[in-house]
Structure formats: structure tokens, C-alpha cells
Design a protein around this motif. Structure first.
Motif, PDB file in Angstrom:
ATOM      1  N   ILE A 158       0.867  -1.167   0.000  1.00  0.00           N
ATOM      2  CA  ILE A 158       0.000   0.000   0.000  1.00  0.00           C
ATOM      3  C   ILE A 158       0.909   1.223   0.000  1.00  0.00           C
ATOM      4  O   ILE A 158       1.617   1.462   0.980  1.00  0.00           O
ATOM      5  N   VAL A 159       0.915   1.942  -1.101  1.00  0.00           N
ATOM      6  CA  VAL A 159       1.728   3.151  -1.188  1.00  0.00           C
ATOM      7  C   VAL A 159       0.894   4.298  -0.631  1.00  0.00           C
ATOM      8  O   VAL A 159      -0.190   4.588  -1.122  1.00  0.00           O
ATOM      9  N   VAL A 160       1.405   4.893   0.444  1.00  0.00           N
ATOM     10  CA  VAL A 160       0.722   6.000   1.109  1.00  0.00           C
ATOM     11  C   VAL A 160       1.123   7.281   0.394  1.00  0.00           C
ATOM     12  O   VAL A 160       2.242   7.762   0.566  1.00  0.00           O
ATOM     13  N   GLU A 161       0.208   7.781  -0.432  1.00  0.00           N
ATOM     14  CA  GLU A 161       0.540   8.897  -1.305  1.00  0.00           C
ATOM     15  C   GLU A 161       0.419  10.260  -0.643  1.00  0.00           C
ATOM     16  O   GLU A 161       1.070  11.203  -1.057  1.00  0.00           O
ATOM     17  N   GLU A 162      -0.406  10.378   0.349  1.00  0.00           N
ATOM     18  CA  GLU A 162      -0.631  11.666   1.003  1.00  0.00           C
ATOM     19  C   GLU A 162       0.204  11.781   2.276  1.00  0.00           C
ATOM     20  O   GLU A 162       0.365  10.803   3.002  1.00  0.00           O
ATOM     21  N   VAL A 163       0.703  12.958   2.537  1.00  0.00           N
ATOM     22  CA  VAL A 163       1.365  13.263   3.803  1.00  0.00           C
ATOM     23  C   VAL A 163       0.542  14.359   4.465  1.00  0.00           C
ATOM     24  O   VAL A 163       0.713  15.540   4.150  1.00  0.00           O
ATOM     25  N   PRO A 164      -0.373  13.960   5.346  1.00  0.00           N
ATOM     26  CA  PRO A 164      -1.174  14.979   6.026  1.00  0.00           C
ATOM     27  C   PRO A 164      -0.277  15.889   6.870  1.00  0.00           C
ATOM     28  O   PRO A 164       0.796  15.476   7.334  1.00  0.00           O
ATOM     29  N   GLN A 165      -0.735  17.099   7.062  1.00  0.00           N
ATOM     30  CA  GLN A 165       0.030  18.056   7.845  1.00  0.00           C
ATOM     31  C   GLN A 165       0.361  17.511   9.233  1.00  0.00           C
ATOM     32  O   GLN A 165       1.481  17.695   9.718  1.00  0.00           O
ATOM     33  N   SER A 166      -0.579  16.812   9.843  1.00  0.00           N
ATOM     34  CA  SER A 166      -0.335  16.282  11.186  1.00  0.00           C
ATOM     35  C   SER A 166       0.807  15.263  11.189  1.00  0.00           C
ATOM     36  O   SER A 166       1.620  15.233  12.119  1.00  0.00           O
ATOM     37  N   LEU A 167       0.903  14.444  10.153  1.00  0.00           N
ATOM     38  CA  LEU A 167       1.982  13.466  10.049  1.00  0.00           C
ATOM     39  C   LEU A 167       3.317  14.163   9.800  1.00  0.00           C
ATOM     40  O   LEU A 167       4.337  13.804  10.397  1.00  0.00           O
ATOM     41  N   ALA A 168       3.314  15.164   8.934  1.00  0.00           N
ATOM     42  CA  ALA A 168       4.537  15.921   8.664  1.00  0.00           C
ATOM     43  C   ALA A 168       5.026  16.620   9.928  1.00  0.00           C
ATOM     44  O   ALA A 168       6.227  16.636  10.223  1.00  0.00           O
ATOM     45  N   ARG A 169       4.096  17.184  10.691  1.00  0.00           N
ATOM     46  CA  ARG A 169       4.471  17.841  11.947  1.00  0.00           C
ATOM     47  C   ARG A 169       5.032  16.829  12.945  1.00  0.00           C
ATOM     48  O   ARG A 169       6.017  17.099  13.633  1.00  0.00           O
ATOM     49  N   ARG A 170       4.399  15.665  13.024  1.00  0.00           N
ATOM     50  CA  ARG A 170       4.880  14.627  13.948  1.00  0.00           C
ATOM     51  C   ARG A 170       6.285  14.183  13.550  1.00  0.00           C
ATOM     52  O   ARG A 170       7.157  14.006  14.403  1.00  0.00           O
ATOM     53  N   ALA A 171       6.518  13.997  12.267  1.00  0.00           N
ATOM     54  CA  ALA A 171       7.842  13.609  11.783  1.00  0.00           C
ATOM     55  C   ALA A 171       8.877  14.672  12.133  1.00  0.00           C
ATOM     56  O   ALA A 171       9.999  14.355  12.542  1.00  0.00           O
ATOM     57  N   GLY A 172       8.499  15.935  12.013  1.00  0.00           N
ATOM     58  CA  GLY A 172       9.403  17.023  12.387  1.00  0.00           C
ATOM     59  C   GLY A 172       9.767  16.983  13.854  1.00  0.00           C
ATOM     60  O   GLY A 172      10.927  17.200  14.229  1.00  0.00           O
ATOM     61  N   VAL A 173       8.789  16.702  14.695  1.00  0.00           N
ATOM     62  CA  VAL A 173       9.044  16.593  16.136  1.00  0.00           C
ATOM     63  C   VAL A 173       9.990  15.430  16.416  1.00  0.00           C
ATOM     64  O   VAL A 173      10.964  15.577  17.173  1.00  0.00           O
ATOM     65  N   LEU A 174       9.734  14.274  15.802  1.00  0.00           N
ATOM     66  CA  LEU A 174      10.608  13.114  16.023  1.00  0.00           C
ATOM     67  C   LEU A 174      12.040  13.416  15.590  1.00  0.00           C
ATOM     68  O   LEU A 174      12.996  13.081  16.288  1.00  0.00           O
ATOM     69  N   ARG A 175      12.174  14.063  14.449  1.00  0.00           N
ATOM     70  CA  ARG A 175      13.511  14.403  13.928  1.00  0.00           C
ATOM     71  C   ARG A 175      14.232  15.372  14.862  1.00  0.00           C
ATOM     72  O   ARG A 175      15.426  15.238  15.116  1.00  0.00           O
ATOM     73  N   SER A 176      13.494  16.324  15.381  1.00  0.00           N
ATOM     74  CA  SER A 176      14.082  17.292  16.308  1.00  0.00           C
ATOM     75  C   SER A 176      14.509  16.617  17.608  1.00  0.00           C
ATOM     76  O   SER A 176      15.610  16.856  18.109  1.00  0.00           O
ATOM     77  N   LEU A 177      13.646  15.770  18.147  1.00  0.00           N
ATOM     78  CA  LEU A 177      13.967  15.078  19.397  1.00  0.00           C
ATOM     79  C   LEU A 177      15.161  14.137  19.236  1.00  0.00           C
ATOM     80  O   LEU A 177      16.024  14.057  20.103  1.00  0.00           O
ATOM     81  N   ALA A 178      15.206  13.416  18.119  1.00  0.00           N
ATOM     82  CA  ALA A 178      16.285  12.457  17.888  1.00  0.00           C
ATOM     83  C   ALA A 178      17.596  13.150  17.533  1.00  0.00           C
ATOM     84  O   ALA A 178      18.674  12.611  17.774  1.00  0.00           O
ATOM     85  N   GLY A 179      17.495  14.328  16.939  1.00  0.00           N
ATOM     86  CA  GLY A 179      18.705  15.043  16.544  1.00  0.00           C
ATOM     87  C   GLY A 179      19.435  14.403  15.386  1.00  0.00           C
ATOM     88  O   GLY A 179      20.607  14.682  15.146  1.00  0.00           O
ATOM     89  N   ARG A 180      18.751  13.548  14.662  1.00  0.00           N
ATOM     90  CA  ARG A 180      19.354  12.888  13.508  1.00  0.00           C
ATOM     91  C   ARG A 180      18.268  12.265  12.653  1.00  0.00           C
ATOM     92  O   ARG A 180      17.121  12.205  13.046  1.00  0.00           O
ATOM     93  N   GLY A 181      18.664  11.811  11.490  1.00  0.00           N
ATOM     94  CA  GLY A 181      17.728  11.184  10.567  1.00  0.00           C
ATOM     95  C   GLY A 181      17.238  12.165   9.524  1.00  0.00           C
ATOM     96  O   GLY A 181      17.158  13.360   9.767  1.00  0.00           O
ATOM     97  N   SER A 182      16.916  11.632   8.371  1.00  0.00           N
ATOM     98  CA  SER A 182      16.409  12.468   7.282  1.00  0.00           C
ATOM     99  C   SER A 182      14.915  12.699   7.450  1.00  0.00           C
ATOM    100  O   SER A 182      14.251  12.046   8.264  1.00  0.00           O
ATOM    101  N   ALA A 183      14.391  13.609   6.662  1.00  0.00           N
ATOM    102  CA  ALA A 183      12.951  13.849   6.671  1.00  0.00           C
ATOM    103  C   ALA A 183      12.207  12.587   6.243  1.00  0.00           C
ATOM    104  O   ALA A 183      11.157  12.252   6.805  1.00  0.00           O
TER     105      ALA A 183
END
Length: 128
Positions: free
Chosen positions: A65-90
């Protein structure tokens, strides 16, 4: 709901035209949530635009199942995870956020994904 999510390494590994890959897919289809989810952004890391090179990945994608949409809430959550981890790509952060809560990410590179998953809600990282 628990899900199985593939990053580019997991997608490439399962797409390999080898017996071990076919056996792993058979095992996963029996024991893991199937079909797996593949965020569309993962395709930017997995495909080259060369039909011969991309054929195996494209074949596997037919069973995903290819998830084609990136809802704003998911993008924001990913940004938080990336900030907390201090590493990893978008892309890595979006893969982990897609697996929340309770999912598993299949990858060939556990370093960044494990760092991101440490801040995620019940996401496990599995090396393939």
C-alpha cells in the motif's frame, strides 16, 4: 492499528530477486500485518527512473500500500521526532511517524531509524 512500514532499505531488500527475499516475504505475509505500507516519499530513495533497475522494486510495490498523502499532522509529527532524535532524514522521520502507534519498520539501516523510534509511540525497528 499496528502496521508494517518499509523504508527504502527494507523495500530494496524485499525486492531483491533472491530466494531469501521471497522466503522473507512469505514469512512476513503469514506473521506480520500485510500488505506493508510504503510512504510515497520512500520512492525518491528507491527508484532511479531506469526500468531495468527499478523493475524488482516496482514488482514488489504492486503488493504494497503506497501512502501517497502526507497529512500536515503526520509531517508535523515527523518534524518533532527528527528534532527530538537530533538525527535522521525527513524521509526517515516520515517512515517512523507512519508506523505510529505500534508498528514495525523494516530497514537495512537501523541507526537513524532506531534513534527516531526512541521518541515514537511503540514503534519497533527490524533489520532486514
Amino acid at each position: 492499528m499496528a502496521s508494517l512500514v518499509l523504508d527504502s532499505g527494507g523495500l530494496s531488500r524485499l525486492a531483491e530477486p533472491r530466494r531469501q527475499s521471497a522466503q522473507l516475504i512469505t514469512s512476513l505475509a503469514r506473521t506480520a500485518p500485510w500488505p506493508p505500507l510504503v510512504p510515497a516519499v520512500v520512492l525518491t530513495e528507491s527508484l532511479s527512473g531506469r526500468p531495468h533497475t527499478d523493475a524488482a522494486v516496482n514488482r514488489l510495490l504492486k503488493s504494497c500500500i503506497v501512502v501517497e498523502e502526507v497529512p500536515q499532522s503526520l509531517a508535523r509529527r515527523a518534524g518533532v521526532l527528527r528534532s527530538l532524535a537530533g538525527r535522521g532524514s525527513a524521509v526517515d522521520a516520515l517512515v517512523v511517524a507512519t508506523a505510529e502507534p505500534g508498528g514495525t519498520v523494516l530497514t537495512s539501516d537501523t541507526g537513524d531509524l532506531s534513534a527516531l523510534a526512541a521518541y515514537a509511540v511503540d514503534v519497533s525497528i527490524r533489520h532486514v
